[in-house]
Design a protein around this motif. Structure first.
Motif, short mmCIF file in Angstrom:
data_model
loop_
_atom_site.label_atom_id
_atom_site.label_comp_id
_atom_site.label_asym_id
_atom_site.label_seq_id
_atom_site.Cartn_x
_atom_site.Cartn_y
_atom_site.Cartn_z
N LYS A 25 0.83 -1.21 0.00
CA LYS A 25 0.00 0.00 0.00
C LYS A 25 0.86 1.26 0.00
O LYS A 25 0.59 2.22 -0.73
CB LYS A 25 -0.93 0.01 1.22
N LYS A 26 1.92 1.26 0.81
CA LYS A 26 2.82 2.41 0.87
C LYS A 26 3.51 2.63 -0.47
O LYS A 26 3.65 3.78 -0.93
CB LYS A 26 3.85 2.23 1.98
N TYR A 29 1.07 4.19 -2.80
CA TYR A 29 0.83 5.61 -2.48
C TYR A 29 1.98 6.50 -2.95
O TYR A 29 1.75 7.56 -3.55
CB TYR A 29 0.63 5.77 -0.97
N GLY A 32 1.86 6.73 -6.62
CA GLY A 32 0.71 7.56 -6.99
C GLY A 32 1.01 9.05 -6.84
O GLY A 32 0.64 9.87 -7.69
N LYS A 33 1.69 9.41 -5.75
CA LYS A 33 2.04 10.81 -5.55
C LYS A 33 3.01 11.31 -6.63
O LYS A 33 2.94 12.48 -7.05
CB LYS A 33 2.64 11.01 -4.16
N GLY A 63 -3.33 1.74 -2.30
CA GLY A 63 -2.32 2.78 -2.19
C GLY A 63 -2.40 3.81 -3.29
O GLY A 63 -2.32 5.03 -3.05
N ALA A 66 -5.47 5.99 -2.88
CA ALA A 66 -5.29 6.95 -1.79
C ALA A 66 -4.58 8.21 -2.27
O ALA A 66 -4.77 9.30 -1.73
CB ALA A 66 -4.51 6.31 -0.64
N ALA A 67 -3.76 8.06 -3.31
CA ALA A 67 -3.08 9.21 -3.93
C ALA A 67 -3.90 9.79 -5.08
O ALA A 67 -3.39 10.59 -5.86
CB ALA A 67 -1.70 8.78 -4.42
N PHE A 133 -1.54 7.35 5.67
CA PHE A 133 -2.20 8.20 4.69
C PHE A 133 -3.70 7.91 4.70
O PHE A 133 -4.14 6.85 5.16
CB PHE A 133 -1.63 7.98 3.27
N LEU A 135 -7.26 6.97 3.23
CA LEU A 135 -7.78 6.14 2.15
C LEU A 135 -8.82 6.91 1.35
O LEU A 135 -9.62 7.67 1.90
CB LEU A 135 -8.40 4.86 2.70
#
Length: 453
Positions: A25-26, A29, A32-33, A63, A66-67, A133, A135
């Motif tokens: 997930k991290k 994320y 994604g960022k 992840g 979430a981003a 972060f 969700l």
């Protein structure tokens, strides 16, 4: 978190112990960022046939969402299809969930951000620094580029005459697409181990190891086929076998592709440090520019992009066609182009390769070592080794070049192994360089068993 999963080419580790839901997930994320910072909000994601694929896809999607990045799910596809999507689709970002040729309990991520391969090391610190972060949900969807790939492959690789071809995907991700491509270009196809199965029940999908080619060789002889191809678990490495059951070395595969493409366009050819000394000689003779690069699809692709090379190749079977194709490693398209070349000749496959220089060489040899110590071991070897009358190349590990032979020692970036290869112009010279290397290994590492796998 096991930080060893962040590697020089990609992310790879044990699916259960290393790629747990929090870690994946991290990673999603952070990636994604990065995509969001480029002003984009979508990414293509595909996966191979491994048992752990669904759990990793679920956590990776969480992840990424979430981003605020939408996942365009390509489903079960070979790695080249993810790369292909980033070239012709609506966004230039992609992730392939694959353990490649690693053991079946491993898995990993091959990453493309903004049309550029992204290593695990490049995001390691960001992932480690991430605490938590919020969700979020996104409108994820499914997409397919299969019909476009099939049409383009047919346009560029149709056979001049029919060939009977055996395909062995080793129950990896390449099987279904490979069959369709080869039927589409006009081959008579015999496909074995085609059904994707992450348990790899017939043999491990690694065509660089001779033991994994037994079934395809047997089928070629039984069916009186013209040739056969074997693919790795995610379809980005290829092995070639002749009608007599002889495996053609990757050195020679790259040579015949050099001959083919340098007739069309003069330019650089990129190859890795494990390739034969005869390859750069041939490239120069054909009017090309040889460029030796570190091993790894990540390094070869970046070198192709930088140099504008016509072609790239690795001794492991990764082939990168960059003339009227996209410069990524694609075993299925490479096999189709090779088949087209063979269909345009009156000679057998084996006869076509007979013209290339013959040397005496080993395959890739591996020594099992502690994954956390392998790079340090190479550094220690370089400091303490003693080779007489040799030129030393440190581009990737150490390559020791003598007048008529060479040897290589490097740390694998994907497995807990040291990688070695030896080549000589004669059997005696091969034995001599191998013996000299092994004497140095025993001197530097007296407790290391010299037992190749």
């Amino acid at each position: 978190m096991n930080t060893n999963i962040f590697r020089a080419y990609d992310i790879r580790g044990n699916a259960n112990n290393d790629l747990d839901q929090s870690t994946v997930k991290k990673i999603g994320y952070v990636l994604g960022k990065r995509i969001s910072s480029l002003g984009d909000n979508k990414i293509y994601v595909g996966h191979d046939s491994r048992i752990s694929k669904d759990e990793i896809l679920k956590n990776l999607t969480i992840g990424l969402n979430a981003a605020e990045i939408e996942v365009l799910n390509l489903g079960l596809v070979p790695t080249p299809m993810v790369y292909y999507a980033t070239k012709i689709g609506d966004c230039s970002h992609g992730i392939m969930i694959t353990g490649s040729h690693n053991p079946k309990d491993d898995n990993g991520l091959k990453i493309v951000i903004n049309d550029t391969p992204t290593s695990g090391l490049a995001i390691k610190e960001e992932v480690l620094a991430l605490d938590s972060f919020e969700l979020k949900t996104c409108n994820n969807s499914s997409e397919s580029f299969e019909k476009y790939y099939l049409n383009e492959a047919k346009q560029k690789a149709s056979l001049r005459r029919a060939l009977k071809i055996v395909l062995d995907a080793g129950n990896g991700a390449a099987g279904p697409l490979a069959r369709k491509v080869f039927e589409n270009i006009g081959a008579e196809v015999i496909s074995i181990n085609e059904t994707p199965d992450g348990n790899f029940p017939n043999h491990h999908p690694d065509p660089s190891k001779e033991k994994n080619l037994a079934q395809v060789k047997e089928k070629i002889l039984l069916e009186n086929a013209d040739l056969g191809f074997a693919f790795d678990g995610d379809g980005d490495r290829v092995g070639l076998i002749t009608s007599t059951g002889k495996q053609i070395s990757s050195d020679h595969i790259i040579m015949i592709l050099c001959e083919h493409y340098l007739k069309k366009s003069k330019g650089p050819i990129v190859y890795d440090v494990k390739c034969s000394n005869e390859l750069p000689k041939l490239i120069k003779a054909l009017g090309g520019e040889p460029i030796m690069e570190k091993t790894g699809h990540f390094n070869i692709k970046n070198a192709i992009k930088k140099s504008g090379a016509v072609l790239g190749g690795e001794m492991s079977g990764h082939i990168f066609i960059n003339y009227e194709w996209y410069g990524f490693d694609d075993a299925i398209f490479t096999a189709a182009i090779l088949s087209k070349i063979f269909s345009e000749s009156r000679l057998s496959v084996e006869e076509l390769f007979d013209k290339f220089p013959k040397t005496f060489s080993t395959p890739e040899l591996n020594l099992d070592v502690d994954d956390s110590k392998k790079f340090l071991m190479v550094e220690q070897f370089i400091k303490k080794m003693n080779f007489k009358n040799a030129e030393i190349d440190l581009i990737d590990g150490v390559r020791v070049n003598k007048a008529n032979s060479w040897g290589l020692l490097r740390a694998s970036n994907t497995s807990p192994k040291l990688v070695l290869r030896y080549e000589g112009n004669s059997e005696e010279e091969l034995i001599n360089i191998k013996d000299e290397f092994e004497r140095n290994l025993k001197q530097v590492f007296p407790n290391l068993p010299i037992e190749y796998t």
